[in-house]
Motif scaffolding. Structure first.
Motif, PDB file in Angstrom:
ATOM      1  N   GLY A  43       0.874  -1.422   0.037  1.00 35.90           N
ATOM      2  CA  GLY A  43      -0.327   0.176  -0.226  1.00 35.90           C
ATOM      3  C   GLY A  43       0.725   1.178   0.138  1.00 35.90           C
ATOM      4  N   SER A  44       0.042   2.005  -0.744  1.00 33.46           N
ATOM      5  CA  SER A  44       1.061   3.157  -0.635  1.00 33.46           C
ATOM      6  C   SER A  44       0.396   4.863  -0.290  1.00 33.46           C
ATOM      7  CB  SER A  44       1.013   3.481  -1.956  1.00 33.46           C
ATOM      8  OG  SER A  44       2.117   5.260  -2.206  1.00 33.46           O
ATOM      9  N   GLU A  45       0.134   5.872   0.777  1.00 32.47           N
ATOM     10  CA  GLU A  45      -0.040   6.885  -0.004  1.00 32.47           C
ATOM     11  C   GLU A  45       0.130   7.890  -0.684  1.00 32.47           C
ATOM     12  OE1 GLU A  45      -0.819   9.284   4.322  1.00 32.47           O
ATOM     13  OE2 GLU A  45      -1.462   6.975   5.441  1.00 32.47           O
ATOM     14  N   ILE A  68      -3.871   2.082  -2.682  1.00 31.71           N
ATOM     15  CA  ILE A  68      -3.913   3.322  -2.010  1.00 31.71           C
ATOM     16  C   ILE A  68      -4.677   3.629  -0.787  1.00 31.71           C
ATOM     17  CG2 ILE A  68      -4.052   5.439  -2.420  1.00 31.71           C
ATOM     18  CD1 ILE A  68      -2.321   5.779  -3.606  1.00 31.71           C
ATOM     19  N   CYS A  69      -4.269   3.923  -0.011  1.00 33.11           N
ATOM     20  CA  CYS A  69      -4.535   3.874   1.058  1.00 33.11           C
ATOM     21  C   CYS A  69      -5.116   4.789   1.814  1.00 33.11           C
ATOM     22  CB  CYS A  69      -4.009   2.522   2.118  1.00 33.11           C
ATOM     23  SG  CYS A  69      -2.133   3.012   3.074  1.00 33.11           S
ATOM     24  N   ASN A  70      -4.784   6.169   1.492  1.00 36.77           N
ATOM     25  CA  ASN A  70      -5.235   7.715   2.497  1.00 36.77           C
ATOM     26  C   ASN A  70      -4.499   8.548   1.642  1.00 36.77           C
ATOM     27  OD1 ASN A  70      -5.683   9.485   3.963  1.00 36.77           O
ATOM     28  ND2 ASN A  70      -3.963   8.996   5.586  1.00 36.77           N
ATOM     29  N   MET A  99     -10.187   5.558  -6.096  1.00 38.84           N
ATOM     30  CA  MET A  99      -8.673   4.329  -6.047  1.00 38.84           C
ATOM     31  C   MET A  99      -8.781   3.734  -5.073  1.00 38.84           C
ATOM     32  SD  MET A  99      -6.552   5.796  -8.177  1.00 38.84           S
ATOM     33  CE  MET A  99      -5.612   5.005  -7.545  1.00 38.84           C
ATOM     34  N   GLY A 100     -10.082   3.309  -4.404  1.00 42.75           N
ATOM     35  CA  GLY A 100     -10.757   2.381  -3.855  1.00 42.75           C
ATOM     36  C   GLY A 100      -9.831   2.141  -1.667  1.00 42.75           C
ATOM     37  N   ALA A 101     -10.038   3.649  -1.812  1.00 36.97           N
ATOM     38  CA  ALA A 101      -9.455   3.971  -0.135  1.00 36.97           C
ATOM     39  C   ALA A 101     -10.704   4.148   0.621  1.00 36.97           C
ATOM     40  CB  ALA A 101      -8.622   4.996  -0.026  1.00 36.97           C
ATOM     41  N   LYS A 102     -10.548   3.761   1.741  1.00 35.63           N
ATOM     42  CA  LYS A 102     -11.573   3.767   2.484  1.00 35.63           C
ATOM     43  C   LYS A 102     -11.254   5.044   3.829  1.00 35.63           C
ATOM     44  CE  LYS A 102     -13.437   0.268   0.913  1.00 35.63           C
ATOM     45  NZ  LYS A 102     -15.058   0.236  -0.174  1.00 35.63           N
ATOM     46  N   VAL A 103     -10.257   5.422   4.044  1.00 36.57           N
ATOM     47  CA  VAL A 103     -10.044   6.304   4.726  1.00 36.57           C
ATOM     48  C   VAL A 103      -9.633   7.300   4.161  1.00 36.57           C
ATOM     49  CG1 VAL A 103      -8.631   6.975   6.644  1.00 36.57           C
ATOM     50  CG2 VAL A 103      -9.384   4.968   7.147  1.00 36.57           C
ATOM     51  N   GLU A 144     -20.083  12.706   8.107  1.00 37.32           N
ATOM     52  CA  GLU A 144     -21.782  12.722   7.045  1.00 37.32           C
ATOM     53  C   GLU A 144     -21.194  12.720   5.554  1.00 37.32           C
ATOM     54  OE1 GLU A 144     -24.151  11.526   8.859  1.00 37.32           O
ATOM     55  OE2 GLU A 144     -22.936  11.538  10.865  1.00 37.32           O
ATOM     56  N   ILE A 145     -20.690  12.930   5.178  1.00 42.39           N
ATOM     57  CA  ILE A 145     -20.138  13.139   3.768  1.00 42.39           C
ATOM     58  C   ILE A 145     -19.420  12.017   3.296  1.00 42.39           C
ATOM     59  CG2 ILE A 145     -18.892  15.007   2.189  1.00 42.39           C
ATOM     60  CD1 ILE A 145     -19.742  17.309   3.545  1.00 42.39           C
ATOM     61  N   ALA A 146     -18.603  11.534   4.097  1.00 42.53           N
ATOM     62  CA  ALA A 146     -17.881  10.447   4.026  1.00 42.53           C
ATOM     63  C   ALA A 146     -18.425   9.240   4.042  1.00 42.53           C
ATOM     64  CB  ALA A 146     -16.486  10.182   5.010  1.00 42.53           C
ATOM     65  N   ALA A 147     -20.032   9.375   5.420  1.00 42.82           N
ATOM     66  CA  ALA A 147     -20.038   8.309   5.017  1.00 42.82           C
ATOM     67  C   ALA A 147     -21.212   7.491   4.847  1.00 42.82           C
ATOM     68  CB  ALA A 147     -21.003   8.394   6.587  1.00 42.82           C
ATOM     69  N   GLU A 148     -21.336   8.871   3.256  1.00 44.14           N
ATOM     70  CA  GLU A 148     -21.907   8.494   2.180  1.00 44.14           C
ATOM     71  C   GLU A 148     -21.652   7.535   0.669  1.00 44.14           C
ATOM     72  OE1 GLU A 148     -23.627  12.223   0.708  1.00 44.14           O
ATOM     73  OE2 GLU A 148     -24.723  13.066   2.691  1.00 44.14           O
ATOM     74  N   LYS A 149     -20.671   7.658   1.162  1.00 46.15           N
ATOM     75  CA  LYS A 149     -19.546   6.860   0.062  1.00 46.15           C
ATOM     76  C   LYS A 149     -18.657   5.799   0.529  1.00 46.15           C
ATOM     77  CE  LYS A 149     -18.501   9.657  -3.543  1.00 46.15           C
ATOM     78  NZ  LYS A 149     -19.062   9.313  -5.312  1.00 46.15           N
ATOM     79  N   GLY A 150     -19.300   5.271   2.176  1.00 46.27           N
ATOM     80  CA  GLY A 150     -18.847   4.406   2.720  1.00 46.27           C
ATOM     81  C   GLY A 150     -17.412   4.330   3.236  1.00 46.27           C
ATOM     82  N   MET A 151     -17.007   5.621   3.697  1.00 54.06           N
ATOM     83  CA  MET A 151     -15.920   6.235   3.988  1.00 54.06           C
ATOM     84  C   MET A 151     -16.291   7.219   5.332  1.00 54.06           C
ATOM     85  SD  MET A 151     -14.337   7.533   0.215  1.00 54.06           S
ATOM     86  CE  MET A 151     -12.715   7.884   0.168  1.00 54.06           C
ATOM     87  N   GLN A 152     -14.526   6.647   5.589  1.00 53.88           N
ATOM     88  CA  GLN A 152     -14.146   7.162   6.867  1.00 53.88           C
ATOM     89  C   GLN A 152     -13.688   8.301   6.768  1.00 53.88           C
ATOM     90  OE1 GLN A 152     -13.325   3.696   9.403  1.00 53.88           O
ATOM     91  NE2 GLN A 152     -15.779   3.320  10.362  1.00 53.88           N
ATOM     92  N   VAL A 153     -13.842   9.723   8.311  1.00 54.97           N
ATOM     93  CA  VAL A 153     -12.687  11.000   7.837  1.00 54.97           C
ATOM     94  C   VAL A 153     -11.702  10.269   9.651  1.00 54.97           C
ATOM     95  CG1 VAL A 153     -12.440  12.717   8.823  1.00 54.97           C
ATOM     96  CG2 VAL A 153     -14.021  12.297   6.816  1.00 54.97           C
TER      97      VAL A 153
END
Length: 298
Positions: A43-45, A68-70, A99-103, A144-153
């Motif tokens: 992985g890479s940032e 890509i992780c972040n 890019m498939g990142a979650k965070v 809340e915005i990120a959650a709509e994409k299944g992501m976390q801040v």
């Protein structure tokens, strides 16, 4: 550690420093990601030399087995710049999502001195109660915005910013909702608080809200020099404040043990900004990967 739960990445800042691009200007994007893969990371940032078009970037990483992780994102809520921050955040989030990142790792940069010549300890900024309110409200909205994409801040506590110390991390997490997470950075925690014990206390207390980990080692003698000579954060980077795990003063075995015992799931990212002319990035990447293999078992 459980290799099914934890993945290993490395940040490109060891090859080219985004804050001081003259450090590592000779290192290309393709060299950087090729050496990451050769050293054994998956992985890479995202660094300043990375293509920002997913259609271009994805195949260049996939052929090397890199994901890509972040990617760093600067927020400016405390100074009242909410509209621009959210607008730019949405574009950044969409890129990372593609890019498939979650965070999404964020840093509150209002009043930050990390990129200035000011003394990183003596001139550290502090937020007013109103600035804390604006920051917490802003991060709650980003989550809340990120959650709509299944992501976390995640908030990246960082030297030279208004959210650096253990007390400031405490306040930030107390004033934000549970879906706002912490990007835990061993190097910045140790640098700020001055001991392994305090660094581990932050990790242990907030593990349920930690969703991304930066593995960064510290050289005590350089930190002492920066403090005593009233030097800046960037002076410290040039002098070698940071290094890869296993090369500095931090014992990472209890870090790995705590993460494993509490079932941490996510990325651990080696991030050690140094002058590439003094610390060959590929050699240090190999050194870090060997240390993690020997101490964490992954």
């Amino acid at each position: 550690m459980n290799s099914e739960r934890v993945k290993l990445a490395i940040a490109p800042i060891g090859w080219t420093n985004d804050d001081m691009p003259e450090l590592g200007s000779e290192n290309t994007f393709q060299q950087t990601v090729s050496e990451m893969a050769l050293a054994g990371f998956t992985g890479s940032e995202v660094g300043s030399k990375y293509p920002r078009d997913p259609a271009v970037l994805k195949p260049m990483l996939e052929i090397r087995g890199i994901q890509i992780c972040n990617a760093w994102f600067s927020t400016f809520f405390a100074n009242g710049d909410k509209a621009r921050t959210i607008d730019e955040f949405i574009n950044h989030m969409n890129f990372l999502h593609a890019m498939g990142a979650k965070v999404i790792g964020c840093s509150e940069q209002s009043k930050s001195i990390q990129g200035t010549t000011l003394a990183v300890f003596d001139d550290k900024p502090h937020f007013t109660d109103e600035e804390w309110r604006l920051t917490a409200e802003g991060y709650n909205e980003l989550a809340e915005i990120a959650a709509e994409k299944g992501m976390q801040v995640a908030l990246h506590h960082h030297m030279g910013t208004g959210i650096q110390t253990r007390a400031e991390i405490d306040r930030f997490l107390a004033e934000t909702n549970d879906n706002v997470f912490l990007l835990y950075d061993t190097g910045h925690a140790y640098y700020s608080e001055g001991s392994q014990q305090e660094m581990l206390a932050i990790l242990e207390r907030y593990l349920p809200r930690i969703n991304h980990v930066h593995l960064k080692d510290v050289r005590d003698d350089v930190v002492a020099q920066i403090r005593n000579e009233k030097k800046s954060f960037l002076d410290g980077v040039r002098a070698g404040t940071f290094t890869v795990p296993g090369d500095g003063v931090i014992d990472f075995r209890p870090v790995f043990a705590l993460l494993d015992e509490r079932g941490y799931t996510g990325w651990m990212v080696v991030e050690a900004e140094q002058d590439p002319a003094l610390a060959n990035p590929f050699e240090y990447a190999v050194k870090a990967r060997k240390y993690i293999r020997e101490t964490a078992g992954i």
